[in-house]
Design an enzyme around this catalytic site. Structure first.
Site, PDB file in Angstrom:
ATOM      1  N   LYS A   1       1.466   6.933   1.708  1.00 31.13           N
ATOM      2  CA  LYS A   1       1.636   6.360   3.035  1.00 31.13           C
ATOM      3  C   LYS A   1       2.609   7.147   3.921  1.00 31.13           C
ATOM      4  O   LYS A   1       2.225   8.121   4.542  1.00 31.13           O
ATOM      5  CB  LYS A   1       2.008   4.891   2.926  1.00 31.13           C
ATOM      6  CG  LYS A   1       0.871   4.039   2.362  1.00 31.13           C
ATOM      7  CD  LYS A   1       1.060   2.582   2.566  1.00 31.13           C
ATOM      8  CE  LYS A   1      -0.030   1.752   1.913  1.00 31.13           C
ATOM      9  NZ  LYS A   1      -1.370   1.946   2.469  1.00 31.13           N
TER      10      LYS A   1
ATOM     11  N   PHE B   1      -0.825  -4.909  -6.172  1.00 25.21           N
ATOM     12  CA  PHE B   1      -1.810  -4.198  -5.371  1.00 25.21           C
ATOM     13  C   PHE B   1      -1.487  -2.720  -5.469  1.00 25.21           C
ATOM     14  O   PHE B   1      -0.517  -2.238  -4.884  1.00 25.21           O
ATOM     15  CB  PHE B   1      -1.816  -4.629  -3.910  1.00 25.21           C
ATOM     16  CG  PHE B   1      -2.884  -3.907  -3.122  1.00 25.21           C
ATOM     17  CD1 PHE B   1      -4.199  -4.335  -3.175  1.00 25.21           C
ATOM     18  CD2 PHE B   1      -2.584  -2.788  -2.366  1.00 25.21           C
ATOM     19  CE1 PHE B   1      -5.196  -3.654  -2.481  1.00 25.21           C
ATOM     20  CE2 PHE B   1      -3.562  -2.104  -1.680  1.00 25.21           C
ATOM     21  CZ  PHE B   1      -4.883  -2.539  -1.736  1.00 25.21           C
TER      22      PHE B   1
ATOM     23  N   ASP C   1       5.662   2.179  -8.312  1.00 23.45           N
ATOM     24  CA  ASP C   1       4.757   2.392  -7.186  1.00 23.45           C
ATOM     25  C   ASP C   1       5.534   2.104  -5.908  1.00 23.45           C
ATOM     26  O   ASP C   1       5.663   0.961  -5.487  1.00 23.45           O
ATOM     27  CB  ASP C   1       3.543   1.476  -7.313  1.00 23.45           C
ATOM     28  CG  ASP C   1       2.556   1.627  -6.155  1.00 23.45           C
ATOM     29  OD1 ASP C   1       2.925   2.231  -5.130  1.00 23.45           O
ATOM     30  OD2 ASP C   1       1.427   1.118  -6.273  1.00 23.45           O
TER      31      ASP C   1
END
Length: 401
Positions: free
Chosen positions: A255, A141, A226
């Site tokens: 984030k 994801f 990531d």
């Protein structure tokens, strides 16, 4: 109709239904706790998918944002501003790299990393034009833009969005043999999550990341990590790659870099990689804006102390010890994770992940399910030990009812 019901109904009527949130409407939040419009408090066991590693309204981050709001919030990259150099310098130092390319959202950073890898492949590695390939892992994801969902294996993310962007090869996560077979002379990068969050906090087999690092170095390929969800303290280290002593060629961050205050993301690498860009070849109006840089600088300062990483490691041991006790109950089939991050697979006989999340909400704990039977547990790193214990007790209370 309650205030909650009225607001949920209004949202359903006037917003696209691309999310299915729990029927709770948050009005205020502080630390690891949130309060809804009815005045009921909830323990946050999701932390904005790791965007809120430092909790809600952390005083240092709020103060940094307020101070910058009174000075200047946006210049665009048409001009320099006085927070930009410090942000790039200090984030590069935190990562042990040389250069930073700032963006806003996580998926923008992933897109930027893909563009970076391709440009590096053509200009530095010498891959023939239009032939660059990026190898990714199944179950990934990395976001939901058109290019990123082109290499997703999630039917919900992909359906009805074709034609898809070419240039990607998908191999099973954790399978080094498959990875080795997929890397060719036209491969420019391997893009991986060190821990797959959306798949249910899936930790790869021991030695996998080190093996990928060795393979990419041997074949002259960039290793792009990531760390949008796994990085910046969540797993008990600054980066999840550190658990295997691995340093990738490229970090993709987001984030928690914005402290839960605003979206901040970045691609961080050495000059050989990020130095391929020339003016006009990539950009973002809001990327690296003064407000974002001010907040992110405070995040970096907080991470430099090591206290948040240490806290995630210590409380993570408690969390995983308590969750492991549930696996012999017949109600939990598996627990995975690292630090203050766990995926709990619920026996289908107990109910779906969504059902468990709804029952937990009634008990004052907010989580979110994924892939049907998995509940993700990821409280802010500032959560008090007694609150963490209480939240886990509520989870057990739901599962054992």
């Amino acid at each position: 109709m309650t205030t909650t019901e009225a607001l949920v109904a209004a949202a359903d009527a006037h917003s696209a239904h691309n999310y299915d949130p729990l029927p709770v409407v948050i009005a205020t939040a502080d630390g690891a706790w949130m309060t809804d419009v009815e005045g009921r408090r909830y323990l946050d066991f999701l932390a904005g998918y790791s965007a809120l590693n430092f909790g809600h309204g952390h005083p240092r981050l709020v103060a940094a944002a307020k101070a910058q709001l009174e000075r200047v919030t946006l210049t665009s990259r048409a001009f320099h501003h006085d927070r930009f150099a410090a942000f790039c310098t200090q984030l590069a130092e935190l990562c042990g790299m040389e250069m930073v390319l700032p963006m806003n959202t996580g998926v923008e950073a992933v897109e930027t990393a893909v563009k970076t890898a391709r440009k590096w492949g053509y200009r530095v590695k010498g891959v023939p034009a239009e032939m660059a390939k990026v190898v990714v892992a199944g179950g990934n994801f990395h976001g939901r833009t058109t290019t990123v969902i082109s290499f997703s294996t999630d039917p919900e993310a992909r359906a009805d969005y074709g034609p898809y962007t070419p240039g990607f090869e998908i191999v099973p996560y954790g399978d080094l043999t498959a990875m080795r077979g997929a890397v060719t002379e036209n491969t420019v990068a391997v893009l991986l999550e060190p821990i797959q969050g959306e798949s249910g906090v899936v930790v790869p087999p021991e030695g996998y990341l080190a093996g990928v690092r060795e393979l990419t170095r041997e074949r002259g390929v960039l290793f792009v990590a990531d760390e949008i969800q796994s990085g910046l303290g969540r797993t008990g280290r600054t980066f999840a790659c550190e658990h295997e002593g691995v340093v990738p060629d490229v970090y993709v961050l987001g984030k928690a870099l914005g402290g839960g205050v605003l979206p901040v993301s970045a691609v961080v690498a050495n000059a050989e990689v990020l130095g391929v860009f020339r003016p006009g070849e990539h950009g973002s109006t809001f990327g690296g804006n003064p407000l974002a840089c001010a907040v992110a600088l405070e995040v970096i300062a907080m991470l430099r102390t090591g206290e948040f990483q240490e806290r995630a490691a210590e409380l993570g041991e408690l969390l995983h010890r308590r969750l492991a006790e549930m696996t012999g109950s017949g109600r939990v089939t598996a627990v995975r994770g690292r630090g203050l991050w766990a995926g709990v697979d619920v026996d289908p006989g107990v109910g779906s992940g969504r059902a468990v999340a709804e029952r937990l909400m009634e008990r004052g704990v907010l989580v979110k399910e994924t892939h049907g039977v998995t509940v993700r547990v990821a409280p802010p790193l500032v959560v008090a030990e007694e609150d963490l214990e209480w939240g886990v007790e509520q989870l057990w209370g739901v599962l054992s009812a």
